[in-house]
Every structure is written in structure tokens, then in C-alpha cells.
Design an enzyme around this catalytic site. Structure first.
Site, PDB file in Angstrom:
ATOM      1  N   ASN A 167     -15.190  -2.568   4.084  1.00  0.00           N
ATOM      2  CA  ASN A 167     -14.845  -3.848   4.712  1.00  0.00           C
ATOM      3  C   ASN A 167     -15.937  -4.323   5.663  1.00  0.00           C
ATOM      4  OD1 ASN A 167     -12.471  -4.263   3.353  1.00  0.00           O
ATOM      5  ND2 ASN A 167     -11.231  -3.121   4.836  1.00  0.00           N
ATOM      6  N   GLU A 191     -11.740   5.934   1.274  1.00  0.00           N
ATOM      7  CA  GLU A 191     -12.641   6.251   2.395  1.00  0.00           C
ATOM      8  C   GLU A 191     -11.907   7.243   3.288  1.00  0.00           C
ATOM      9  OE1 GLU A 191     -15.424   2.478   3.457  1.00  0.00           O
ATOM     10  OE2 GLU A 191     -13.299   2.140   3.780  1.00  0.00           O
ATOM     11  N   HIS A 241      -8.359   5.677   3.802  1.00  0.00           N
ATOM     12  CA  HIS A 241      -8.302   4.260   3.450  1.00  0.00           C
ATOM     13  C   HIS A 241      -8.286   4.080   1.933  1.00  0.00           C
ATOM     14  CE1 HIS A 241     -10.316   0.052   3.528  1.00  0.00           C
ATOM     15  NE2 HIS A 241      -9.018  -0.049   3.504  1.00  0.00           N
ATOM     16  N   MET A 291       0.819  -1.211   0.000  1.00  0.00           N
ATOM     17  CA  MET A 291       0.000   0.000   0.000  1.00  0.00           C
ATOM     18  C   MET A 291       0.855   1.265   0.000  1.00  0.00           C
ATOM     19  SD  MET A 291      -2.953  -1.128  -0.288  1.00  0.00           S
ATOM     20  CE  MET A 291      -3.969   0.313  -0.094  1.00  0.00           C
ATOM     21  N   SER A 327      -7.057  -0.602   7.603  1.00  0.00           N
ATOM     22  CA  SER A 327      -8.232  -1.207   6.962  1.00  0.00           C
ATOM     23  C   SER A 327      -9.423  -1.240   7.899  1.00  0.00           C
ATOM     24  CB  SER A 327      -7.948  -2.644   6.559  1.00  0.00           C
ATOM     25  OG  SER A 327      -6.835  -2.721   5.746  1.00  0.00           O
TER      26      SER A 327
END
Ligand code: NAD
Length: 700
Positions: A512, A474, A462, A336, A441
């Protein structure tokens, strides 16, 4: 020069008898001038707007001007252009179309065709000067001209995106484009539905010329003095060929979309039939198909999502001032961190990427380089831009001062204790107003904020994996997040070309949180003896880009398990404990990365594993209903709890973050499509037939 204000009540023949003097006619959306050479310069300039779009009003007005011009005996040529800086014509006015009854939509479809047909029949050579966005009906207007001159400018983007919105080019696009570039290439342009830059549009034959702005008018004048060349011959318009092209195109689209999307299939039928018949016949086919698609739910859902995305991409919070960000740092150079660093550098930001492990940092910078090289290979950027991108990324393995960084994004290993330590350290090394963002996350952003002085500068950001392809971010706001920090984070994400959706700090945020119960329910189906492939195929047929069990293998069973445990602490009343995940973990079967999970992954193939000797006969419809209801119910709970501020935001986040079947509009839209009462009764039935805890208790 005479100036005339257009009055539809006046007799056109009286007003516009040709004189030898230049004249100007001023309407509401258009003004035109006929110069000494008999050239008509028609300018589209919708009032009080930065864009030009086709509406009933603008089309009617253009039709009326063209009617007047058709009586001008001394007319020698026609040039169409836009007065807007960055827009030629953005296409049809989708906003006003949403409020039209079906009769109004049909009339609009007819009006567009009739107007562009009138232009095509104007008995003088015609040129479109294209600068800025020229999309859909905007490009279809230019197809009724003899020449399309694109003006070199970054804002010039040309194409027919209708199929992406569940529609097809119905104002002559399906009929005239094959005549211009051939059937096969027209199908390619219409089915991809992408806007291209001017250079690419020239390469594809969508425009006839590409010139710098200063040369456009001279080029037009020169062209209008020459005889119009005869239409090119394209062998693939032959009726002997088009049935094969239709077959091949349908096969490809049916394979890629499981025949779920109506618009591309209708477009293939219309383009291939129109190519080998008359223009009139083609236009009739376009009208029939477009009227049909406009009445269907797919276009409505896709257009709604388009507006939601536009709104999120331009959203400015009511309060708070966005500070410009030029200088950033990313902590953690893993999957990431490297992806985020590359995304920032590609958009012109200087980025410092840090990691505790030198080899991770080396991998990270390698990944930044790979992503940039791929962009060059795909002609998305040139070599100089690539070099500049790489030059903007610096690295460090040791703690360095961060006082001049406006934002630091933490993307280190998902572990609360570690992240708390990192945040405390970042606070000590940054300025008091440096924004501290976390890419966690599912962990609590509030807990991280509690470890630093000035928690009002802490925010969640996110990103999704892979960062360069996933458009959603997000933005997790805390009650204490300052309005300026929120506004800056939103503008920052928009600057990266991504779509921000603001969510509350709740385990798993929106995406999620909604995804996990769905994935777990798929695992429960495995435990009930439903074959892996049947579950995954059922959800592919529902429109998901990947089956849930295959997705678990891609995410990694260990990573998914980690998110599951974080969520289970908060939602133990709904999330079941499933032994299959533990069994897979204990065996080291972590999914794709370890060679097996729910599937066996070899170089040669990916094969579903068998988990039960006797197969449960549960059918695909029941699987779809059960799994889609889990998604919709959890989405409804998120809305009820205020995790996102609107149903549209939740639907958009699920479509952009997970690929949730876009033609269904999102999990909440789906609830409305199947009927809330029906959904509620099915949820009750499932809640009672399943061992607790289960995720089927209906949201209030
Ligand atoms: P990763 O394991 O690939 O990378 C984490 C990196 O952090 C490693 O290189 C590690 O050396 C480094 N690191 C550990 N401690 C550090 C410290 N004290 N200072 C600096 N660097 C340190 O993990 P990832 O997949 O990139 O995930 C990073 C974060 O992003 C996690 O919070 C994860 O939950 C989140 N996330 C992951 C995904 C995904 O699909 N991988 C998606 C969205 C969000």
C-alpha cells in the site's frame, strides 16, 4: 545379474553385446536394467537431490544410454520412471541455465530435442510411468514415448508451464502435443500453462492411462506386449484449418494481454505451423523460437520472479522454531475475516469466526459457504472436502475463551481505537503465548502491540482482497516479535498455500505504501485535465491488470482515502492533497459500490466520467513514464529504508499484491531495465516541474 558401471571411454558394442542374462547399468543420473523379457527399465535418479531435472549432464547421459540401447538387438520394450518420491521430472534446470552463455543455451535446446528424438526413434514400444511432478521438459520426454501411464497420487501433476515463464515447450512439446490431442487442445494446454492432476491429465488426453501405484508396472508390461496403436487422426492439424486456429488464438491472447507477452504469441505460431508439417520442421521452429525467447528480458524477469516466489514459499528463518497451528480464531466476519476463515478451514484448521454484529456474522458464514461451493463447482475440491471445510468453521457473537487457540487474526474495521480495544480484550481471553495477529492495511502494529502483555507474540498478517485468489501475505514483524512467533507465522502462511513476504512496521508496509502515491498521481492527472480513460489505458498498455483510476473505484474512494490519510501523516512531504477525492467523497461517489467514482458503473456498462472541459494533450508515453516512476521511486525508498529485506522481496510483493506487470519483473527491476541514471534525471525533472509536495524526489 551383471552390474556394469557406465564408462564413456569403453566401446559400447563390446560391453553391451546382448546376452540372455538380465543386466544392470549404473550411471550418474540414471540406472537401467534389462530383464529376462528384454524390457529396459530406465530409472532417473539424480544424485544428492530430491528432484530430477534436465541439465546438460543428465541429457547427455540419457542420450548415451539410448545410443547403447539402440544397438541392443533383443530389446523388446522400454520403460522410463523416476526414483524420486514426489517428482517424475521437474523440467529443465532453470538455475543452471541462468549461468549459461547464449551458445550454451542454444546447445542445451538442441541437446534436449536430439535426446528425446533418439528416444522416439528407439525401435521398441516405450512407456513412461509418471508419478509426481511431470512438468515442461519432463512431460516432453513422455511425449516421445508411446504410452504415458499416470500413477494415482496427489503429488502427480502434469503439464507444460513454459509460457508462464516467458518460454515455450521447445523439446518437442509444441510439435508432438498437437499430434497427440489435436491442435486446438494443444494450444489450450500450452497457453494456459497450468499443471493438472492425474485425473484431469487423463481427461485432457495428456496421459493414456491412470492406475494405482501397485498396478503401474503390470500395466506397462501388458502394454509393451501389444502392438502400438496407430497415431490418432486430428482434423484440426490440417493446413486448411490451422491458419484459422492461429488467427483465433492470437486474437484471444492479444485481447487478454494487449500483445505484451511474447511467449504465448510465439507458441501459437509454432504449434499451428508444426501441427501441419513434419516433426523435423516443427522441431526447427521450436528451436528458433525458444532460442529467441531465452535471449529476451521477459523470460529472465519471469524466471527471476518464479525463483523469488519459490524461495519465499519455502523460506525458513535462520532462528526461531515454527509451532504447528491447528486451531485459530478470526475476529471480524467482514470481507477479509470471512475470506481468511475460509482459507484456514480449507487447509484443515479449525476456525472460530467472531463478530459483534449478528448479521455480519451471518453474512460472513454465507460467504465462507459461497467460496467453498464455488471451489466444488470448479472441481477444485470434492463435496466431502467441502463439507469437512464447513464443519471446521464455528461462529460466536459473544466473547468466548480463546486459551486453546494458537493464533488469533484480527480483521475488524480499520480503526486504531477499536483495534486497541479488541487487542486488550483478546489478550485477556487468550493464553500468554497465543499469537495475536492483525490484518490492518496500514495502521501501526507497534501501537497495537503496546496495548497487550507479552507484545513479543504480536505480528501483522496482511492478507489481500479477495483472500482466496490473492497469493501474497505481508508479515509485519516488530523489533520485539519473538523469533518463534515469526517462524510460526511464516510457516502458517505457507501452510495456507500463500507466499509470505516479511516487512517492517511502517505505514502501508510495502504494497500500500508503494501503491498509494501511484494512485494519487493518477488522480493528479485527472486534476490536470488528462481524460480518465487515457490514464487507465496507458497503464494497461504498461502491463498493469487494471488502470489506477478504475482500481480506485474498485477499492472504494472511502477506503482508499482512509489509507491515504494514514500514509499522509507519515509522508506529508511527498503525498499531495487532492481535492478530487474530497469532492467525490462529499458527493457520495465512492466508486463501484455506490454506482460511480471516476467511472459510471451501470449494469450495462462502465463508462469513464469527464472531469475537465478541455482535455490535456499529455500523451500515453509521458503518462506511463510518470506513473511507473512513482512506483519505482517509492519501491526504491522502501528498499533504502529497509522496509523489506531485498529488492526481490519488494518486486515479488508488488507483482503478487497488485499484479504489477510480471514481465517487467517488478518496480525495482524496471528501474534497472530503463537505467537508473535515466530514471534519476527524469525524476529530478518531474520533481521540479510539479507543485510540492510530490513523490518525485529521487530515492538515495
Ligand atoms: P469490513 O467492514 O468488511 O468488516 C469488518 C468487520 O469487523 C465487520 O463485520 C464488523 O462488524 C466487525 N467488527 C467491528 N468491530 C468489531 C469487534 N469489536 N469485534 C469483532 N468484530 C468487529 O472490513 P474488511 O474490509 O473486512 O477489513 C477488515 C480489516 O482488514 C481492516 O483492518 C482492513 O483495513 C483490512 N484489510 C482490508 C482489505 C480490503 O480490501 N477490504 C484488504 C486488506 C486488509
Amino acid at each position: 545379474m551383471n552390474t556394469l558401471v557406465l564408462d564413456p571411454t569403453q566401446d559400447p558394442d563390446q560391453d553391451l553385446q546382448m546376452t540372455n542374462q538380465p543386466r544392470e547399468v549404473v550411471g550418474t543420473h540414471f540406472l537401467y536394467r534389462i530383464d529376462n523379457d528384454g524390457l529396459c527399465w530406465m530409472t532417473f535418479d539424480s544424485p544428492n537431490s530430491t528432484v530430477n531435472v534436465w541439465s546438460t549432464e543428465s541429457l547427455t547421459e540419457l542420450a548415451s544410454h539410448l545410443e547403447h540401447l539402440s544397438h541392443e538387438t533383443a530389446l523388446r520394450g522400454f520403460i522410463f520412471r523416476s526414483a524420486k518420491e514426489r517428482i517424475f521430472i521437474a523440467g529443465a534446470d532453470l538455475k543452471s541455465m541462468r549461468n549459461l552463455p547464449s551458445s550454451g543455451l542454444q546447445k542445451l535446446v538442441w541437446l534436449g530435442q536430439a535426446t528425446f528424438d533418439r528416444l522416439a526413434r528407439l525401435p521398441v514400444p516405450k512407456v513412461a510411468l509418471i508419478r509426481g511432478a511431470c512438468a515442461g521438459g519432463g512431460y516432453e520426454l513422455t511425449l516421445a514415448c508411446d504410452y504415458r501411464i499416470a500413477i494415482e497420487d496427489d503429488c502427480t501433476r502434469i503439464g507444460l508451464p513454459e509460457t508462464q515463464l516467458g518460454l515455450l515447450p521447445g523439446w518437442g512439446g509444441c510439435t508432438r502435443l498437437p499430434r497427440l490431442i489435436g491442435t486446438r487442445r494443444a494450444l489450450d494446454v500450452i497457453l494456459k500453462g497450468r499443471l493438472m492432476d492425474a485425473r484431469n491429465a487423463l481427461r485432457q488426453g495428456l496421459v493414456t492411462h491412470l492406475v494405482p501405484a501397485g498396478h503401474a508396472e503390470d500395466t506397462a508390461r501388458k502394454l509393451l506386449k501389444q502392438p502400438v496403436p496407430s497415431a490418432p487422426h486430428h482434423w484440426d492439424r490440417s493446413p486448411l484449418v490451422t491458419p484459422f486456429l492461429r488467427w483465433a488464438a492470437r486474437r484471444k491472447v492479444e485481447g487478454a494481454t494487449r500483445s505484451l507477452y511474447e511467449a504465448p504469441l510465439r507458441a501459437i505460431d509454432v504449434v499451428t505451423a508444426a501441427a501441419s508439417h513434419s516433426v523435423e520442421f516443427g522441431l526447427q521452429l521450436e528451436r528458433d523460437a525458444l532460442n529467441h525467447l531465452l535471449m529476451g528480458s521477459q523470460a529472465q524477469h519471469l524466471i527471476d520472479l518464479f525463483f523469488q516466489r519459490e524461495a519465499a514459499s519455502k523460506h525458513r528463518p535462520a532462528i526461531g522454531v515454527a509451532m504447528p497451528v491447528h486451531n485459530a480464531a478470526v475476529v471480524g466476519a467482514g470481507v477479509m475475516g470471512a475470506g481468511i476463515a475460509q482459507a484456514l478451514a480449507a487447509r484443515g484448521l479449525s476456525v472460530l469466526m467472531t463478530d459483534v454484529a449478528p448479521e455480519a456474522l451471518a453474512h460472513g458464514i454465507e460467504r465462507v459457504r459461497d467460496l467453498t461451493d464455488t471451489a466444488v463447482r470448479k472441481h477444485a475440491i470434492d463435496r466431502k472436502t467441502a463439507r469437512d471445510t464447513l464443519d471446521r468453521v464455528s461462529t460466536s457473537c459473544t466473547p468466548v475463551p480463546l486459551t486453546h487457540k494458537q493464533i488469533v487474526i484480527e480483521a475488524a474495521t480499520e480503526n486504531m481505537a477499536l483495534k486497541k480495544k479488541i487487542f486488550a480484550d483478546l489478550a485477556a481471553r487468550s493464553a500468554a503465548d497465543t499469537i495475536l495477529a492483525t490484518n490492518t492495511s496500514a495502521l501501526s502494529v507497534a501501537e497495537l502491540a503496546a496495548t497487550v502483555p507479552h507484545p513479543e507474540r504480536v505480528i501483522g498478517m496482511h492478507f489481500f482482497n479477495p483472500v482466496h485468489r490473492m497469493p501474497l501475505v505481508e508479515i509485519v514483524r516488530l523489533p520485539e516479535t519473538s523469533p518463534d512467533v515469526l517462524a510460526t507465522a511464516i510457516a502458517f502462511v505457507q501452510k495456507l498455500g500463500k507466499v509470505p513476504v516479511v516487512v517492517q512496521d511502517s505505514p502501508g508496509f510495502v504494497v500500500n505504501r508503494i501503491l498509494m502515491p501511484y494512485l494519487l498521481e493518477a488522480v493528479r492527472l485527472v486534476e490536470e485535465g488528462v481524460p480518465v480513460e487515457r490514464t487507465d489505458n496507458a497503464m494497461l498498455d504498461f502491463g498493469m491488470p487494471m488502470g489506477p483510476l478504475r482500481l480506485l473505484d474498485e477499492i472504494g474512494i472511502d477506503v482508499a482515502n482512509h489509507v491515504y490519510h494514514t500514509l499522509r501523516e507519515a509522508f506529508s512531504d511527498r503525498l499531495p492533497a487532492l481535492k478530487t477525492l474530497d469532492t467525490l467523497l462529499a458527493a457520495g461517489h465512492l466508486g463501484k459500490k455506490s454506482g460511480q467514482g471516476f467511472y459510471l458503473h451501470t449494469k450495462a456498462e462502465t463508462k469513464a466520467k469527464v472531469f475537465s472541459a478541455t482535455a490535456n494533450p499529455l500523451d500515453a508515453d509521458s503518462i506511463q513514464l510518470r506513473l511507473s516512476l512513482v512506483l519505482s521511486n517509492e519501491a526504491a525508498l522502501c528498499l533504502h529504508e529497509g522496509i523489506a529485506s531485498s529488492a526481490g522481496d519488494i518486486d515479488l510483493a508488488m507483482v503478487l499484491g497488485t499484479g504489477y506487470a510480471p514481465f517487467r519483473g517488478g518496480p525495482l527491476q524496471h528501474l534497472d531495465s530503463i537505467g537508473r541514471d535515466y530514471a534519476r534525471s527524469e525524476l529530478h525533472r518531474l520533481a521540479h516541474s510539479m507543485p510540492a509536495p510530490n513523490p518525485f524526489t529521487p530515492a538515495p
